[in-house]
Design a protein around this motif. Structure first.
Motif, short mmCIF file in Angstrom:
data_model
loop_
_atom_site.label_atom_id
_atom_site.label_comp_id
_atom_site.label_asym_id
_atom_site.label_seq_id
_atom_site.Cartn_x
_atom_site.Cartn_y
_atom_site.Cartn_z
N VAL A 149 -5.28 12.78 0.93
CA VAL A 149 -4.62 11.49 1.05
C VAL A 149 -5.22 10.51 0.06
CG1 VAL A 149 -4.14 9.54 2.57
CG2 VAL A 149 -4.10 11.86 3.49
N VAL B 59 -4.24 6.88 9.05
CA VAL B 59 -3.27 7.88 8.62
C VAL B 59 -3.22 9.01 9.63
CG1 VAL B 59 -2.65 9.53 6.81
CG2 VAL B 59 -3.68 7.33 6.19
N VAL C 207 -4.67 6.42 -1.39
CA VAL C 207 -4.06 5.13 -1.05
C VAL C 207 -4.11 4.25 -2.29
CG1 VAL C 207 -4.06 3.16 0.50
CG2 VAL C 207 -4.91 5.38 1.31
N TYR D 190 0.73 5.27 0.33
CA TYR D 190 -0.06 6.40 0.80
C TYR D 190 0.56 7.68 0.26
CZ TYR D 190 -1.94 3.03 4.18
OH TYR D 190 -2.54 1.94 4.77
N VAL E 267 1.51 6.13 9.08
CA VAL E 267 0.46 5.13 9.07
C VAL E 267 0.63 4.23 10.28
CG1 VAL E 267 -0.64 3.28 7.76
CG2 VAL E 267 0.43 5.19 6.55
N ARG F 139 0.84 -1.20 0.00
CA ARG F 139 0.00 0.00 0.00
C ARG F 139 0.87 1.25 0.00
NH1 ARG F 139 -5.89 -0.62 2.73
NH2 ARG F 139 -6.51 -2.37 1.39
#
Length: 355
Positions: A199, A242, A201, A191, A236, A189
């Motif tokens: 944000v 987050v 992802v 970010y 994270v 993942r």
């Protein structure tokens, strides 16, 4: 308050290694090479090689992403010296952009072209990167980009890929999702915070080479505080939440920590979309890595603490001096590691892996 004495940096060193999961500190002198600094014993454990002309871009455990003097990317376990070669920077599979590698005098330069612009004479000094390697050392993700105004693209590859795939960072209909402020890579993942602090992802876990999916498509969320002039990063948690982490560039003695405000009805119309918190829930944040881990007294990981070597790691901002510290959120105290006479280019906290 300090963790160690300055003289310790110049003292003798041992050839032991930190236990698995124990915080370690890697130092990169300007004259070259890297050295392992033991935060428990307060001294250099071992010099790990000269690496002339190399840049250490990122790390995952004891694996480091390295760009050599010939502009080749590779991954190396700094303890075992096991090395994984990566595709060349110009091996990008894209319908909209391309990179050309050329030699100018005694140095290599790159030309980046897309449908709207051309960046010429790019130095490898502009390359930034992220790395994740799994516990077995067999699976990995590499993300890199040229640190250019606008940040229009990033590139990634995984274990088994023969080329990089580019990810456009601009949206024709959603300008608040354009660009790049910062990134955190945690497993598969990725970010991303955009120029407007939204944000995103991305899921990079697909079996097909070059696959990625924006799992926040249609539901991005801005992480905005009232302190726009402060240095800021994202992080994270172990649960995937987050966080926004800020420090005052005029007062390097404390941090502010924020989480998403779940009660915000219309975040797109607000200039303040986060809630300040004073705890990491017993976890510890490694700001260099961008994620939290469970506190562990036996490993020397302090709860509700922020480990960092720079107050943030910007993509396209004025470079800040090193400030190697552990900040305690509970009592608002900071412990600094003095650099002594060492002339360092960089330093990074890391957590020793199993390989």
């Amino acid at each position: 308050m300090t963790l160690f004495q300055s003289s310790d940096l110049q003292g003798s060193y041992t050839k032991t290694y930190p236990k698995k999961g124990c915080p370690g500190l890697m130092l990169f002198p300007k004259k070259g090479g890297c050295a392992l600094y033991n935060t428990e014993e307060g001294k250099i454990e071992r010099y790990l090689g000269d690496f002339p002309g190399h840049r250490f871009l990122a790390n995952s455990g004891n694996w480091f992403l390295v760009l050599d003097s010939e502009s080749n990317l590779y991954i190396i376990d700094v303890f075992s010296q096991k090395r994984i070669s990566l595709p060349s920077l110009e091996s990008i599979r894209s319908s909209t952009s391309s990179i050309v590698n050329r030699v100018v005098g005694d140095t290599r330069r790159f030309v980046w072209k897309d449908s709207e612009r051309v960046f010429e004479d790019l130095s490898s000094d502009l390359v930034r990167g992220l790395l994740w390697v799994d516990e077995s050392g067999k699976e990995f993700v590499v993300v890199w980009f040229f640190d250019l105004p606008g940040h229009a693209y990033i590139c990634f590859c995984k274990q088994g890929d023969t080329h990089y795939t580019d990810i456009p960072l601009f949206h024709r209909d959603s300008h608040w999702l354009d660009g790049l402020s910062e990134m955190v890579l945690q497993g598969y993942r990725l970010y991303i915070t955009t120029n407007r602090r939204y944000v995103r992802v991305l899921d990079l876990s697909g079996q097909e080479q070059g696959f990625y999916k924006d799992i926040t498509d249609g539901t991005p969320f801005p992480m905005l505080s009232r302190h726009e002039s402060w240095d800021s990063s994202i992080a994270v948690t172990t649960s995937g939440e987050v966080l926004l982490v800020e420090s005052d560039p005029c007062n390097r003695t404390f941090f502010r920590l924020y989480k998403k405000n779940l009660n915000m009805e219309n975040p797109d119309a607000s200039s303040h979309t986060v809630l300040e918190v004073d705890s990491l829930g017993g976890e510890a944040l490694f700001l260099d890595l961008g994620f939290t881990v469970p506190a562990n007294a036996s490993l020397g990981i302090e709860p509700d603490s922020i480990y960092f070597t720079r107050h943030y790691r910007p993509c396209h901002c004025t470079r800040r001096d090193l400030d190697i510290c552990v900040y305690n959120l509970a009592n608002k105290t900071i412990k600094r590691v003095p650099l002594g006479d060492m002339d360092l280019m960089d330093a990074r906290w890391f957590l020793r892996g199993s390989t």
